[in-house]
Design a protein around this motif. Structure first.
Motif, PDB file in Angstrom:
ATOM      1  N   LYS A 103       0.840  -1.206   0.000  1.00  0.00           N
ATOM      2  CA  LYS A 103       0.000   0.000   0.000  1.00  0.00           C
ATOM      3  C   LYS A 103       0.869   1.247   0.000  1.00  0.00           C
ATOM      4  O   LYS A 103       0.596   2.208  -0.726  1.00  0.00           O
ATOM      5  N   SER A 104       1.919   1.265   0.781  1.00  0.00           N
ATOM      6  CA  SER A 104       2.832   2.413   0.822  1.00  0.00           C
ATOM      7  C   SER A 104       3.500   2.631  -0.535  1.00  0.00           C
ATOM      8  O   SER A 104       3.640   3.767  -0.992  1.00  0.00           O
ATOM      9  N   ALA A 105       3.908   1.539  -1.172  1.00  0.00           N
ATOM     10  CA  ALA A 105       4.542   1.650  -2.486  1.00  0.00           C
ATOM     11  C   ALA A 105       3.563   2.232  -3.510  1.00  0.00           C
ATOM     12  O   ALA A 105       3.934   3.085  -4.327  1.00  0.00           O
ATOM     13  N   ILE A 106       2.323   1.793  -3.459  1.00  0.00           N
ATOM     14  CA  ILE A 106       1.299   2.317  -4.366  1.00  0.00           C
ATOM     15  C   ILE A 106       1.057   3.795  -4.084  1.00  0.00           C
ATOM     16  O   ILE A 106       0.982   4.616  -5.000  1.00  0.00           O
ATOM     17  N   ASP A 107       0.956   4.155  -2.817  1.00  0.00           N
ATOM     18  CA  ASP A 107       0.708   5.555  -2.448  1.00  0.00           C
ATOM     19  C   ASP A 107       1.857   6.464  -2.886  1.00  0.00           C
ATOM     20  O   ASP A 107       1.632   7.610  -3.271  1.00  0.00           O
ATOM     21  N   ARG A 108       3.084   5.969  -2.837  1.00  0.00           N
ATOM     22  CA  ARG A 108       4.244   6.778  -3.222  1.00  0.00           C
ATOM     23  C   ARG A 108       4.259   7.088  -4.714  1.00  0.00           C
ATOM     24  O   ARG A 108       4.870   8.051  -5.151  1.00  0.00           O
ATOM     25  N   ARG A 109       3.581   6.267  -5.493  1.00  0.00           N
ATOM     26  CA  ARG A 109       3.530   6.511  -6.942  1.00  0.00           C
ATOM     27  C   ARG A 109       2.767   7.801  -7.245  1.00  0.00           C
ATOM     28  O   ARG A 109       2.997   8.416  -8.268  1.00  0.00           O
TER      29      ARG A 109
ATOM     30  N   LYS B 258      -6.043   9.787 -10.004  1.00  0.00           N
ATOM     31  CA  LYS B 258      -6.558   8.564  -9.392  1.00  0.00           C
ATOM     32  C   LYS B 258      -6.767   8.781  -7.910  1.00  0.00           C
ATOM     33  O   LYS B 258      -5.941   9.385  -7.237  1.00  0.00           O
ATOM     34  N   ASN B 259      -7.884   8.266  -7.420  1.00  0.00           N
ATOM     35  CA  ASN B 259      -8.111   8.298  -5.976  1.00  0.00           C
ATOM     36  C   ASN B 259      -7.559   7.005  -5.368  1.00  0.00           C
ATOM     37  O   ASN B 259      -7.059   6.133  -6.088  1.00  0.00           O
ATOM     38  N   GLU B 260      -7.662   6.883  -4.070  1.00  0.00           N
ATOM     39  CA  GLU B 260      -7.077   5.723  -3.382  1.00  0.00           C
ATOM     40  C   GLU B 260      -7.657   4.416  -3.895  1.00  0.00           C
ATOM     41  O   GLU B 260      -6.933   3.453  -4.138  1.00  0.00           O
TER      42      GLU B 260
ATOM     43  N   LEU C 208      -7.113  -0.741  -6.805  1.00  0.00           N
ATOM     44  CA  LEU C 208      -7.685  -1.680  -7.783  1.00  0.00           C
ATOM     45  C   LEU C 208      -6.754  -1.882  -8.982  1.00  0.00           C
ATOM     46  O   LEU C 208      -6.632  -2.968  -9.496  1.00  0.00           O
ATOM     47  N   THR C 209      -6.079  -0.816  -9.409  1.00  0.00           N
ATOM     48  CA  THR C 209      -5.161  -0.919 -10.540  1.00  0.00           C
ATOM     49  C   THR C 209      -3.997  -1.841 -10.216  1.00  0.00           C
ATOM     50  O   THR C 209      -3.521  -2.590 -11.058  1.00  0.00           O
TER      51      THR C 209
END
Length: 76
Positions: free
Chosen positions: A53-59, A64-66, A71-72
């Motif tokens: 989740k942290s890695a996705i958020d850092r992108r 895009k919302n959370e 989902l992506t």
């Protein structure tokens, strides 16, 4: 009995095991070691999820919302 931050691991899991025995479903039996092992598995999975989740958020993908980001990258 110490129930704060400075308690021993054994004391903590003894309290958890005692609580489990008081509230367990009928026919359910788990040793203190089994409870510790189960928590270890849960903790490992939660840590993995938090890392992903942290890695996705850092992108910080624009537009895009959370929910879209999660989902992506659900198959990651």
């Amino acid at each position: 009995m110490i129930s704060g931050v400075n308690q021993s691991s054994g004391g903590y899991y003894k309290r958890i095991h005692d609580y489990f025995n008081e509230h367990k479903p009928e026919g359910s039996h788990r040793s203190q070691i089994a409870i510790q092992h189960r928590w270890g598995l849960i903790q490992k999975a939660v840590n993995k999820f938090c890392g992903l989740k942290s890695a996705i958020d850092r992108r910080n993908e624009s537009g895009k919302n959370e929910q879209d980001r999660v989902l992506t990258h659900a198959g990651t």
